[in-house]
Design a protein around this motif. Structure first.
Motif, PDB file in Angstrom:
ATOM      1  N   CYS A  16       0.810  -1.205   0.000  1.00  0.00           N
ATOM      2  CA  CYS A  16       0.000   0.000   0.000  1.00  0.00           C
ATOM      3  C   CYS A  16       0.849   1.262   0.000  1.00  0.00           C
ATOM      4  O   CYS A  16       0.395   2.313  -0.436  1.00  0.00           O
ATOM      5  CB  CYS A  16      -0.914   0.023   1.214  1.00  0.00           C
ATOM      6  SG  CYS A  16      -2.152  -1.279   1.192  1.00  0.00           S
ATOM      7  N   ARG A  19       4.875   4.219  -3.772  1.00  0.00           N
ATOM      8  CA  ARG A  19       4.594   5.575  -4.203  1.00  0.00           C
ATOM      9  C   ARG A  19       5.118   5.804  -5.612  1.00  0.00           C
ATOM     10  O   ARG A  19       6.160   5.316  -6.001  1.00  0.00           O
ATOM     11  CB  ARG A  19       5.234   6.596  -3.255  1.00  0.00           C
ATOM     12  CG  ARG A  19       4.704   6.473  -1.838  1.00  0.00           C
ATOM     13  CD  ARG A  19       5.284   7.544  -0.961  1.00  0.00           C
ATOM     14  NE  ARG A  19       4.726   7.423   0.388  1.00  0.00           N
ATOM     15  CZ  ARG A  19       4.976   8.284   1.354  1.00  0.00           C
ATOM     16  NH1 ARG A  19       5.752   9.306   1.170  1.00  0.00           N
ATOM     17  NH2 ARG A  19       4.454   8.107   2.546  1.00  0.00           N
ATOM     18  N   GLN A  96      -6.262   4.519  -5.761  1.00  0.00           N
ATOM     19  CA  GLN A  96      -5.119   4.978  -4.969  1.00  0.00           C
ATOM     20  C   GLN A  96      -5.533   6.250  -4.238  1.00  0.00           C
ATOM     21  O   GLN A  96      -6.083   7.174  -4.845  1.00  0.00           O
ATOM     22  CB  GLN A  96      -3.911   5.274  -5.854  1.00  0.00           C
ATOM     23  CG  GLN A  96      -2.697   5.784  -5.091  1.00  0.00           C
ATOM     24  CD  GLN A  96      -1.590   6.272  -6.008  1.00  0.00           C
ATOM     25  OE1 GLN A  96      -1.628   7.405  -6.471  1.00  0.00           O
ATOM     26  NE2 GLN A  96      -0.616   5.405  -6.277  1.00  0.00           N
ATOM     27  N   THR A  98      -4.051   9.345  -1.817  1.00  0.00           N
ATOM     28  CA  THR A  98      -2.857  10.041  -1.345  1.00  0.00           C
ATOM     29  C   THR A  98      -3.264  11.029  -0.259  1.00  0.00           C
ATOM     30  O   THR A  98      -4.170  11.841  -0.456  1.00  0.00           O
ATOM     31  CB  THR A  98      -2.164  10.792  -2.490  1.00  0.00           C
ATOM     32  OG1 THR A  98      -1.806   9.872  -3.512  1.00  0.00           O
ATOM     33  CG2 THR A  98      -0.913  11.502  -1.994  1.00  0.00           C
ATOM     34  N   VAL A 108       0.541   7.072   1.004  1.00  0.00           N
ATOM     35  CA  VAL A 108      -0.155   6.681  -0.221  1.00  0.00           C
ATOM     36  C   VAL A 108      -0.676   5.265  -0.038  1.00  0.00           C
ATOM     37  O   VAL A 108       0.077   4.363   0.323  1.00  0.00           O
ATOM     38  CB  VAL A 108       0.769   6.743  -1.453  1.00  0.00           C
ATOM     39  CG1 VAL A 108       0.009   6.296  -2.706  1.00  0.00           C
ATOM     40  CG2 VAL A 108       1.320   8.148  -1.639  1.00  0.00           C
ATOM     41  N   GLU A 109      -1.958   5.095  -0.268  1.00  0.00           N
ATOM     42  CA  GLU A 109      -2.599   3.793  -0.113  1.00  0.00           C
ATOM     43  C   GLU A 109      -3.073   3.297  -1.463  1.00  0.00           C
ATOM     44  O   GLU A 109      -3.929   3.918  -2.116  1.00  0.00           O
ATOM     45  CB  GLU A 109      -3.791   3.922   0.841  1.00  0.00           C
ATOM     46  CG  GLU A 109      -4.736   2.738   0.851  1.00  0.00           C
ATOM     47  CD  GLU A 109      -4.358   1.679   1.867  1.00  0.00           C
ATOM     48  OE1 GLU A 109      -5.078   0.684   1.997  1.00  0.00           O
ATOM     49  OE2 GLU A 109      -3.331   1.864   2.538  1.00  0.00           O
ATOM     50  N   ASN A 110      -2.532   2.176  -1.917  1.00  0.00           N
ATOM     51  CA  ASN A 110      -3.040   1.478  -3.089  1.00  0.00           C
ATOM     52  C   ASN A 110      -3.964   0.375  -2.590  1.00  0.00           C
ATOM     53  O   ASN A 110      -3.499  -0.629  -2.062  1.00  0.00           O
ATOM     54  CB  ASN A 110      -1.895   0.871  -3.907  1.00  0.00           C
ATOM     55  CG  ASN A 110      -0.965   1.930  -4.448  1.00  0.00           C
ATOM     56  OD1 ASN A 110      -1.394   2.995  -4.846  1.00  0.00           O
ATOM     57  ND2 ASN A 110       0.338   1.640  -4.446  1.00  0.00           N
ATOM     58  N   TYR A 172      -5.033   3.137 -10.025  1.00  0.00           N
ATOM     59  CA  TYR A 172      -3.683   2.609 -10.195  1.00  0.00           C
ATOM     60  C   TYR A 172      -3.756   1.201 -10.772  1.00  0.00           C
ATOM     61  O   TYR A 172      -4.748   0.477 -10.622  1.00  0.00           O
ATOM     62  CB  TYR A 172      -2.915   2.585  -8.864  1.00  0.00           C
ATOM     63  CG  TYR A 172      -3.152   1.342  -8.043  1.00  0.00           C
ATOM     64  CD1 TYR A 172      -2.357   0.204  -8.196  1.00  0.00           C
ATOM     65  CD2 TYR A 172      -4.193   1.282  -7.117  1.00  0.00           C
ATOM     66  CE1 TYR A 172      -2.585  -0.946  -7.455  1.00  0.00           C
ATOM     67  CE2 TYR A 172      -4.429   0.139  -6.372  1.00  0.00           C
ATOM     68  CZ  TYR A 172      -3.622  -0.975  -6.546  1.00  0.00           C
ATOM     69  OH  TYR A 172      -3.867  -2.111  -5.822  1.00  0.00           O
ATOM     70  N   GLN A 174      -1.023  -2.135 -10.987  1.00  0.00           N
ATOM     71  CA  GLN A 174       0.276  -2.680 -10.609  1.00  0.00           C
ATOM     72  C   GLN A 174       0.680  -3.782 -11.578  1.00  0.00           C
ATOM     73  O   GLN A 174       0.052  -4.833 -11.641  1.00  0.00           O
ATOM     74  CB  GLN A 174       0.238  -3.244  -9.191  1.00  0.00           C
ATOM     75  CG  GLN A 174       1.564  -3.814  -8.711  1.00  0.00           C
ATOM     76  CD  GLN A 174       2.604  -2.731  -8.498  1.00  0.00           C
ATOM     77  OE1 GLN A 174       2.403  -1.811  -7.715  1.00  0.00           O
ATOM     78  NE2 GLN A 174       3.727  -2.835  -9.193  1.00  0.00           N
ATOM     79  N   THR A 180      -0.381   5.010 -12.721  1.00  0.00           N
ATOM     80  CA  THR A 180      -1.526   5.692 -12.134  1.00  0.00           C
ATOM     81  C   THR A 180      -2.165   6.626 -13.149  1.00  0.00           C
ATOM     82  O   THR A 180      -1.528   7.099 -14.089  1.00  0.00           O
ATOM     83  CB  THR A 180      -1.123   6.499 -10.889  1.00  0.00           C
ATOM     84  OG1 THR A 180      -0.131   7.457 -11.265  1.00  0.00           O
ATOM     85  CG2 THR A 180      -0.591   5.599  -9.802  1.00  0.00           C
TER      86      THR A 180
END
Length: 543
Positions: A16, A19, A96, A98, A108-110, A172, A174, A180
């Motif tokens: 998470c 960044r 995401q 921020t 920052v949380e994904n 976002y 991954q 993003t």
């Protein structure tokens, strides 16, 4: 046992926090507005909440965010990777968030793929997310705020005064790298930090009561630093701290207790108790009840009588169990691991559980570290069957009685063997004796309880904990280095869930014990590190 709130927090924290600073600076002029509210939206029947532009931390009970997107999340993910199917996009991506305080990125949380139902990502455009509630709730927004505050550093940057909190929302994805979208929504709110009322009598340094069993140190320390720490403990910035003891040159320098604990309180240090298995094994080797730590596991058990037998299992040594490198399929840091300790506790035979596990063919015995509680249970069982009258009696005769420790309490395995997985309860001041025994290279009051050679091997850097850092592991001891005022201080230590520690410093004359019952606090260990580097070590180190 692990709390249902802690597992998802710890498991996804590193993921998470990933960044992508370049994407933060993406064009945001078309972003939608995030609004904030302070009511309990779970009970509100109105479709239009009452918005607010300010929030009082430590005062207001609820905080929510609201935003409306032009299109559902899935369409923003499709713009990032047009060739992916919807299923793959939802597997690899989500929102995401921020968090910025006074214009600086703090966290920052994904969101992981499990946050939010499918419709939340493929159909929904109106979003209302609960962040702060008076009581814990099983909701990803509450977890996100908890991580922002406790793991991301929010509680320190929002420690006092008035601040501007900004929240930005992106999509976002991954893959090999994190991709993003531009900002989809953003908003600001003023945060007023209310002063936390405390009992001022808890702040002054506590006097050491007589008859401690220790000679008192006449050295000085920075009283203001310790009182600043006491204030933080009273404010619950450092949660559920029960005791702090500092031994300098074998003498008691600081002894403090908190949250209703006293010198006579027995404390459950969780995995600090594992290290006692190392101590007792060293004594048993010195007494010739066990040859040495290189002896093979198969000497003590018919491994063919257990499940998942393999020739590799025949090569497991006691040393590999001491150094968490035995190669079993067991990793307590991986909740999905077959040998995770949480799978062991419900069984009626913990040793059988451990020895039934398969070997990990990708791991090298004695080389690859994986924290494996069940392996320490096996060590305890080996000691129990090797020494006269069993492990508990042997510990009393060979360790506790020589140290003058009379007040303690064991936990037991289902086979009624002293539990070396952790949990043996002692007074904090007696944990300090245990730490000082190692600082004294195994001697106590002129008597060699533990061989100097075993102490050296136990505290040594036997195995690297991971490929990503410079921290090491000894014989059920951890190793790390603290940096204070640009100077490095190497330390070996016992560690248990909740922030329990016994620190034995290598080149400075200190043993430091911290007892804590923050068992379900996700930042318990990082809190102890901050206490050490910002308060305790600066207070006791000479300039």
């Amino acid at each position: 046992m692990k709390s249902k709130y802690i597992i998802p927090i710890i498991a996804c924290f590193l993921f998470c926090c990933n960044r992508n600073v370049n994407s933060i600076n993406a064009q945001t002029n078309e972003a939608n507005t995030i609004s904030f509210s302070k009511n309990d939206i779970a009970k509100t029947t109105s479709t239009q909440p009452s918005f607010s532009n300010s929030f009082t931390l430590n005062g207001d009970e609820f905080l929510n965010i609201h935003f409306k997107l032009k299109t559902p999340l899935i369409e923003s993910l499709q713009l990032i990777e047009p060739n992916f199917t919807e299923e793959k996009l939802l597997e690899k991506g989500n929102f995401q968030f921020t968090f910025l305080v006074d214009g600086k990125i703090v966290y920052v949380e994904n969101l992981n793929k499990g946050a939010g139902l499918k419709e939340f990502k493929t159909e929904q455009v109106n979003h209302s997310i609960r962040l702060v509630t008076p009581e814990p709730i099983d909701f990803w927004g509450w977890f996100m705020w908890l991580k922002f505050m406790k793991l991301g550093g929010g509680q320190d940057v929002l420690s006092n005064g008035t601040h501007k909190l900004s929240v930005e929302v992106r999509a976002y994805l991954q893959q090999d790298t994190l991709k993003t979208s531009p900002v989809l929504a953003k908003g600001d709110i003023t945060i007023e930090v209310a002063e936390i009322p405390i009992d001022e009598s808890l702040v002054p340094v506590q006097n050491i009561e007589p008859i401690s069993g220790w000679e008192l140190s006449k050295d000085t320390f920075d009283v203001k630093k310790i009182e600043a720490l006491n204030r933080k403990i009273a404010e619950k910035r450092f949660e559920d701290i029960n005791g702090i003891l500092v031994i300098k040159e074998g003498k008691l320098l600081i002894e403090e207790y908190f949250n209703g604990k006293t010198r006579d309180s027995l404390h459950n240090p969780r995995s600090v108790g594992k290290t006692f298995a190392s101590t007792l094994l060293g004594i048993a080797i010195e007494d010739s009840f066990i040859k040495d730590e290189n002896v093979l596991l198969k000497i003590f058990y018919n491994l063919k009588s257990f499940e998942n037998y393999s020739m590799k299992k025949e090569s497991v040594t006691l040393k590999s169990l001491l150094t968490m490198s035995s190669g079993f399929v067991g990793d307590d840091s991986d909740y999905n691991s077959l040998g995770n300790e949480e799978n062991m506790y419900p069984t009626n035979d913990w040793v059988k559980f451990a020895l039934n596990l398969p070997m990990d063919e990708n791991k090298i015995i004695g080389k690859d570290f994986a924290y494996f509680t069940a392996g320490v249970v096996v060590l305890g069982d080996i000691i129990h069957q090797s020494v006269p009258n069993g492990l508990v009696s042997y510990a009393e005769k060979k360790l506790f009685t020589p140290l003058g420790i009379t007040n303690y309490q064991w936990q037991y395995t289902p086979q009624k063997v002293g539990n070396t997985a952790g949990g043996i309860q002692l007074r904090a001041i007696d944990f300090a004796k245990y730490g000082q025994l190692y600082k004294n290279k195994g001697a106590w009051n002129g008597k060699q309880i533990l061989s100097e050679q075993w102490v050296e091997k136990s505290l040594d850097k036997q195995i690297k904990q991971s490929t990503d850092d410079d921290n090491y592991y000894g014989y059920l001891f951890w190793n790390k280095t603290y940096t204070v005022n640009k100077k490095e201080y190497e330390v070996s230590y016992c560690s248990g869930r909740g922030g329990n520690k016994i620190f034995i410093f290598k080149d400075i004359p200190f043993v430091i014990v911290i007892t804590s019952s923050a068992y379900n606090i996700p930042n318990a260990h990082s809190n102890i590190d901050q206490m050490m580097t910002d308060y305790i070590l600066p207070a006791v180190l000479e300039d």
